[in-house]
Design a protein around this motif. Structure first.
Motif, PDB file in Angstrom:
ATOM      1  N   LYS A 284       0.751  -1.248  -0.056  1.00  0.00           N
ATOM      2  CA  LYS A 284       0.317  -0.285   0.087  1.00  0.00           C
ATOM      3  C   LYS A 284       0.981   1.615   0.001  1.00  0.00           C
ATOM      4  O   LYS A 284       0.147   2.545  -0.525  1.00  0.00           O
ATOM      5  CB  LYS A 284      -0.982  -0.395   0.942  1.00  0.00           C
ATOM      6  N   GLU A 285       2.042   1.046   0.338  1.00  0.00           N
ATOM      7  CA  GLU A 285       2.760   2.208   0.587  1.00  0.00           C
ATOM      8  C   GLU A 285       3.192   2.833  -1.015  1.00  0.00           C
ATOM      9  O   GLU A 285       3.306   3.916  -1.490  1.00  0.00           O
ATOM     10  CB  GLU A 285       3.910   2.292   1.829  1.00  0.00           C
ATOM     11  N   ARG A 286       3.948   1.720  -1.633  1.00  0.00           N
ATOM     12  CA  ARG A 286       4.088   1.989  -3.027  1.00  0.00           C
ATOM     13  C   ARG A 286       3.523   1.917  -4.173  1.00  0.00           C
ATOM     14  O   ARG A 286       3.684   3.193  -5.001  1.00  0.00           O
ATOM     15  CB  ARG A 286       4.862   0.328  -3.557  1.00  0.00           C
ATOM     16  N   GLY A 287       2.357   1.504  -3.281  1.00  0.00           N
ATOM     17  CA  GLY A 287       1.204   1.872  -4.755  1.00  0.00           C
ATOM     18  C   GLY A 287       0.009   2.890  -4.371  1.00  0.00           C
ATOM     19  O   GLY A 287      -0.039   3.891  -4.956  1.00  0.00           O
ATOM     20  N   LEU A 288      -1.066   2.766  -3.128  1.00  0.00           N
ATOM     21  CA  LEU A 288      -1.661   3.702  -2.769  1.00  0.00           C
ATOM     22  C   LEU A 288      -0.910   4.700  -2.577  1.00  0.00           C
ATOM     23  O   LEU A 288      -1.526   6.092  -2.638  1.00  0.00           O
ATOM     24  CB  LEU A 288      -2.427   3.872  -1.780  1.00  0.00           C
ATOM     25  N   VAL A 289       0.155   5.062  -1.900  1.00  0.00           N
ATOM     26  CA  VAL A 289       0.789   6.363  -1.597  1.00  0.00           C
ATOM     27  C   VAL A 289       1.860   6.957  -2.267  1.00  0.00           C
ATOM     28  O   VAL A 289       1.385   8.058  -2.937  1.00  0.00           O
ATOM     29  CB  VAL A 289       1.434   6.149   0.061  1.00  0.00           C
ATOM     30  N   GLU A 290       2.352   6.238  -2.501  1.00  0.00           N
ATOM     31  CA  GLU A 290       3.792   6.629  -3.247  1.00  0.00           C
ATOM     32  C   GLU A 290       3.418   6.942  -5.001  1.00  0.00           C
ATOM     33  O   GLU A 290       3.625   8.293  -5.537  1.00  0.00           O
ATOM     34  CB  GLU A 290       5.565   5.782  -3.786  1.00  0.00           C
TER      35      GLU A 290
ATOM     36  N   THR B 151      -1.208   7.062   4.757  1.00  0.00           N
ATOM     37  CA  THR B 151      -0.146   7.301   5.351  1.00  0.00           C
ATOM     38  C   THR B 151      -0.334   7.622   7.016  1.00  0.00           C
ATOM     39  O   THR B 151       0.826   6.806   7.688  1.00  0.00           O
ATOM     40  CB  THR B 151      -0.021   8.608   5.031  1.00  0.00           C
ATOM     41  N   VAL B 152      -0.806   6.591   7.295  1.00  0.00           N
ATOM     42  CA  VAL B 152      -1.955   6.489   8.536  1.00  0.00           C
ATOM     43  C   VAL B 152      -2.483   5.277   8.664  1.00  0.00           C
ATOM     44  O   VAL B 152      -3.826   5.632   8.220  1.00  0.00           O
ATOM     45  CB  VAL B 152      -2.458   7.795   9.904  1.00  0.00           C
ATOM     46  N   PHE B 153      -1.961   4.850   9.517  1.00  0.00           N
ATOM     47  CA  PHE B 153      -3.218   3.446  10.794  1.00  0.00           C
ATOM     48  C   PHE B 153      -3.678   3.495  11.491  1.00  0.00           C
ATOM     49  O   PHE B 153      -2.502   3.602  12.909  1.00  0.00           O
ATOM     50  CB  PHE B 153      -1.973   2.011   9.805  1.00  0.00           C
ATOM     51  N   LEU B 154      -5.101   3.612  11.634  1.00  0.00           N
ATOM     52  CA  LEU B 154      -5.870   3.662  12.769  1.00  0.00           C
ATOM     53  C   LEU B 154      -6.004   2.870  13.294  1.00  0.00           C
ATOM     54  O   LEU B 154      -7.385   2.347  12.862  1.00  0.00           O
ATOM     55  CB  LEU B 154      -6.412   5.528  12.706  1.00  0.00           C
ATOM     56  N   VAL B 155      -6.477   2.445  14.826  1.00  0.00           N
ATOM     57  CA  VAL B 155      -6.970   1.839  15.172  1.00  0.00           C
ATOM     58  C   VAL B 155      -8.749   1.677  15.840  1.00  0.00           C
ATOM     59  O   VAL B 155      -8.518   3.138  15.576  1.00  0.00           O
ATOM     60  CB  VAL B 155      -6.432   0.868  17.289  1.00  0.00           C
TER      61      VAL B 155
END
Length: 405
Positions: free
Chosen positions: A234-240, A248-252
């Motif tokens: 997800k960092e490589r695809g959705l974000v970058e 960029t943030v993952f929330l409980v």
């Protein structure tokens, strides 16, 4: 973006970081700009009521934000979860079932005692001998325990073997790494700390006995193809590549948690599939660590319905008014565990931040297991599973796909 229009994805990130100031640990991972976090840290101290109002304001802005449906649906679910958390933090009365629905987009029901009894009957056949079933099951688990001094080596061996399979099936950034550490005094068995730039730190709790047959599930869940793999892709695809800052943030206590935990619990199915027991027994056998892989796989399948007992315990405790001793006895009876292990589970179920989180494992696995099984005839498991790694799917969207199918 038109002048005067609120940047909902960016404001959502800021809002999530503000929650972490009220409840440290609320942000499970943050990989965005340090400047944004520093700006949030320099703001006046947030209040639960203020965060509730901000979540509601962003929900109202969503329709006018001009976002594609999948991004809008993802953010709507996340903001709804944050609004519910803020109400709880401010002391507003929020029933447990309402809390779970607000966080995770699912409705809970108690499990079926007949299904638990049927699972016990299957285990009776698989674990013959003297004594009660609970005693025989406990003896089986003890035989499978990994010696504490070999735990780290076993984890590394399984991680390396799973990583090779995941690289071949799903692809990973060349520079990705996972660092493992053994910890104590935690309410969980393992935890992934994603640090960004394709790096994770995975903590394994040595206070709990780790069975050799279950270590492959722990490593798959936390690393390959579970949390670490999902974060990397997800960092490589959705974000970058796509510029979706909300990832960029993952929330409980938000819908993305149910998706992430369900995905991670399917990790062994997605990376190894059938005969995972003999496969992991061979990997660990190279270290001189022995267990019966075929039997382990059959016992895991027979015991699978008992996974729901943990969620029943949360419902009994927080919705039905049952006391801790009554709930511990319920866990002992149906999960076939010791009083000590039942009390360890209660510790997780009574933690202020984590009390509803057990639902992510129970309902997350159930929902995504059914969705994976309902794939088109011409699609293999990897082709279906990769959508979970790459797309901003929500529990509601997956449930809608299942209904349509």
């Amino acid at each position: 973006m038109a002048a005067g229009t609120v940047d909902v994805p960016l404001e959502y990130v800021r809002l999530g970081l503000r929650f972490d100031r009220l409840e440290p640990g609320f942000v499970d991972a943050y990989t965005g700009a340090k400047r944004i976090r520093a700006e949030v840290e320099s703001e006046p101290a947030p209040t639960p009521q203020g965060l509730r109002d901000q979540a509601r304001a962003l929900l109202r802005e969503l329709d006018a934000a001009g976002l594609p449906d999948d991004r809008a649906d993802f953010l709507r679910g996340q903001l709804t979860g944050l609004e519910c958390s803020a109400r709880k933090m401010s002391g507003e009365p929020v029933g447990f079932l309402e809390e779970v629905r607000g966080y995770f987009q699912v409705d809970l029901t108690l499990g079926d005692a007949a299904a638990y009894a049927a699972a016990h009957a299957e285990l009776e056949v698989l674990l013959p001998g003297d004594g009660t079933l609970a005693e025989r099951y406990a003896a089986h688990r003890r035989r499978e325990e990994c010696p504490p001094q070999r735990l780290e080596a076993a984890v590394h061996a399984l991680s390396s073997a799973l990583r090779d399979r995941v690289r071949g099936r799903y692809g990973l950034p060349e520079v990705e790494t996972v660092r493992y550490e053994v910890v104590t005094d935690k309410p969980w068995s393992g935890f992934n700390y994603y640090e960004g730039d394709y790096r994770s730190r995975v903590a394994v709790n040595a206070d709990l006995p780790h069975r050799l047959s279950q270590l492959v599930h722990l490593v798959a869940h936390e690393s390959y193809p579970g949390h670490h793999t999902e974060h990397c892709r997800k960092e490589r695809g959705l974000v970058e590549r796509a510029g979706h800052v909300e990832h960029t943030v993952f929330l409980v206590n938000t819908p993305e948690c149910l998706m992430a935990e369900g995905l991670a619990d399917l990790g062994v199915d997605a990376a190894v599939g059938e005969d995972w027991g003999p496969w992991s027994a061979e990997v660990l056998g190279d270290l001189g660590l022995r267990f019966d892989g075929h039997l382990a796989e059959r016992i895991a399948a027979a015991a699978a319905p008992l996974n729901r007992v943990r969620q029943d315990a949360a419902v009994l405790l927080h919705d039905r008014g049952a006391g801790a001793d009554e709930v511990a006895a319920y866990i002992q009876r149906w999960s076939l565990v010791s009083d000590e292990r039942a009390r360890q589970q209660l510790r997780f179920l009574t933690h202020p931040l984590w009390r509803a989180y057990i639902t992510t494992y129970v309902e997350g696995y159930d929902l995504l297991h059914r969705w994976l099984a309902a794939r088109p005839a011409d699609q293999d498991v990897a082709g279906r599973f990769v959508r979970l790694l790459d797309e901003p799917l929500t529990p509601a969207a997956v449930a809608a796909e299942l209904s349509a199918a």
